[in-house]
Design a protein around this motif. Sequence first.
Motif, PDB file in Angstrom:
ATOM      1  N   THR A 172      53.838  49.938  27.860  1.00 32.46           N
ATOM      2  CA  THR A 172      54.526  48.777  28.430  1.00 32.46           C
ATOM      3  C   THR A 172      54.342  48.742  29.942  1.00 32.46           C
ATOM      4  O   THR A 172      54.064  47.693  30.529  1.00 32.46           O
ATOM      5  N   SER A 173      54.491  49.902  30.590  1.00 29.52           N
ATOM      6  CA  SER A 173      54.280  49.968  32.037  1.00 29.52           C
ATOM      7  C   SER A 173      52.827  49.684  32.394  1.00 29.52           C
ATOM      8  O   SER A 173      52.539  49.076  33.434  1.00 29.52           O
ATOM      9  N   HIS A 174      51.918  50.109  31.527  1.00 33.73           N
ATOM     10  CA  HIS A 174      50.506  49.860  31.818  1.00 33.73           C
ATOM     11  C   HIS A 174      50.197  48.363  31.748  1.00 33.73           C
ATOM     12  O   HIS A 174      49.360  47.857  32.516  1.00 33.73           O
ATOM     13  N   LEU A 175      50.850  47.652  30.846  1.00 33.49           N
ATOM     14  CA  LEU A 175      50.691  46.196  30.804  1.00 33.49           C
ATOM     15  C   LEU A 175      51.148  45.566  32.119  1.00 33.49           C
ATOM     16  O   LEU A 175      50.562  44.588  32.588  1.00 33.49           O
ATOM     17  N   LEU A 176      52.191  46.141  32.715  1.00 33.17           N
ATOM     18  CA  LEU A 176      52.674  45.629  34.004  1.00 33.17           C
ATOM     19  C   LEU A 176      51.638  45.873  35.094  1.00 33.17           C
ATOM     20  O   LEU A 176      51.390  44.999  35.939  1.00 33.17           O
ATOM     21  N   SER A 177      51.014  47.045  35.089  1.00 28.53           N
ATOM     22  CA  SER A 177      49.962  47.324  36.067  1.00 28.53           C
ATOM     23  C   SER A 177      48.803  46.347  35.903  1.00 28.53           C
ATOM     24  O   SER A 177      48.265  45.822  36.886  1.00 28.53           O
ATOM     25  N   ALA A 178      48.419  46.073  34.655  1.00 29.17           N
ATOM     26  CA  ALA A 178      47.328  45.116  34.405  1.00 29.17           C
ATOM     27  C   ALA A 178      47.718  43.714  34.850  1.00 29.17           C
ATOM     28  O   ALA A 178      46.899  42.978  35.420  1.00 29.17           O
ATOM     29  N   ALA A 179      48.967  43.333  34.595  1.00 30.18           N
ATOM     30  CA  ALA A 179      49.435  42.010  35.011  1.00 30.18           C
ATOM     31  C   ALA A 179      49.377  41.868  36.529  1.00 30.18           C
ATOM     32  O   ALA A 179      48.969  40.820  37.059  1.00 30.18           O
ATOM     33  N   LEU A 180      49.788  42.905  37.253  1.00 31.93           N
ATOM     34  CA  LEU A 180      49.722  42.884  38.718  1.00 31.93           C
ATOM     35  C   LEU A 180      48.281  42.731  39.189  1.00 31.93           C
ATOM     36  O   LEU A 180      47.986  41.964  40.115  1.00 31.93           O
ATOM     37  N   THR A 181      47.380  43.439  38.542  1.00 27.35           N
ATOM     38  CA  THR A 181      45.961  43.393  38.912  1.00 27.35           C
ATOM     39  C   THR A 181      45.380  41.997  38.703  1.00 27.35           C
ATOM     40  O   THR A 181      44.713  41.438  39.591  1.00 27.35           O
TER      41      THR A 181
END
Length: 340
Positions: free
Chosen positions: A171-180
């Motif tokens: 879930t946190s990794h999806l947030l990192s991808a969204a920021l990118t």
Amino acid sequence: MRATALLVSFAVTSLLPATYAAANEPSTNALQILDQQTGQLERVHSVVVAYDGEIIHELHQGGPGVASPANIKSLSKTVLAAITGAAIEAGIIESTDQPMVELFGEHLPSGIDPQVGDITVAHLLAQQAGLERTSGSNYGAWVASANWVNDAMTRPFVDEPGGQMLYSTGTSHLLSAALTHASGETTHSLAQRLLGDPLNITIRPWLRDPQGIYFGGNDMQLSPRALIEVGELYRNDGIVVNGAGDEQRVLPEGWVEESWQPRGTSRWTGDGYGFGWFITQLAGEDVYYGRGYGGQALYVIPEREMTVVITSDPNPPSPGGQFQQRLNRLVDGLLAENDE
């Protein structure tokens, strides 16, 4: 240490008797007891204590020094939440209510469940995406997959978005991808520009997934002193003041209060969880903390004007959840000793 301050807190503090303000500061005896108790925990590498914006105590008994980067494991989720708040303040993200799919744009995987469209930034921050967890027994297969984002996003829903807290590094990794995807910058670039530079700390590059997305929620490298700065940023409502006395708002107004509202409950500790922060009470005080595998911890105790960082050996085997409780007792003892 860079001074961090909130003008309102300055005004309030100026009205308090000097004896009251001084009473909040940990005593020499309390710090000595802290060191003695920490010495019994061989896994702990360092303890750093800040009071009223200044580091007043440091203990180093192994591993990287207090000024050297250390792997903070899942404490990275707390730092990622701060990066997200800074991205909202910078206009990269509209708000925590913005749907995740809007930030991904054309980068969405094919064949996703339509319910993915209901996942918001808030749900990612609070671990409430509703998707099957990638942590625990699922972790190894997830990080061995060819595409971490696709794997996490196409997992089955086990709850609705906004439902129970499902702690998942995916879930946190999806947030990192969204920021990118929303910014056109890497998560590391955003981290250094929006958080590191205002706090005068260095955030080194860390692990990336096979597609080059920086690992969201694990393996960031920050020194204990740098983590103190992150904690102080929250303690001071998202504002930093530089040496010239100029203030800069790094996190949106109201972000800290929103982040420290419990939105779910940890099934392992019973503590509340907000936007990257666990919420508990120690020695009768409200305490907000981030934690990572092996004994990495950042505590903010607003009423005591204190921030505490603990780093430990991050290597397996894990000392288990009881070790986190032992770290909590260190802080509890520090606060309780100062009450006497």
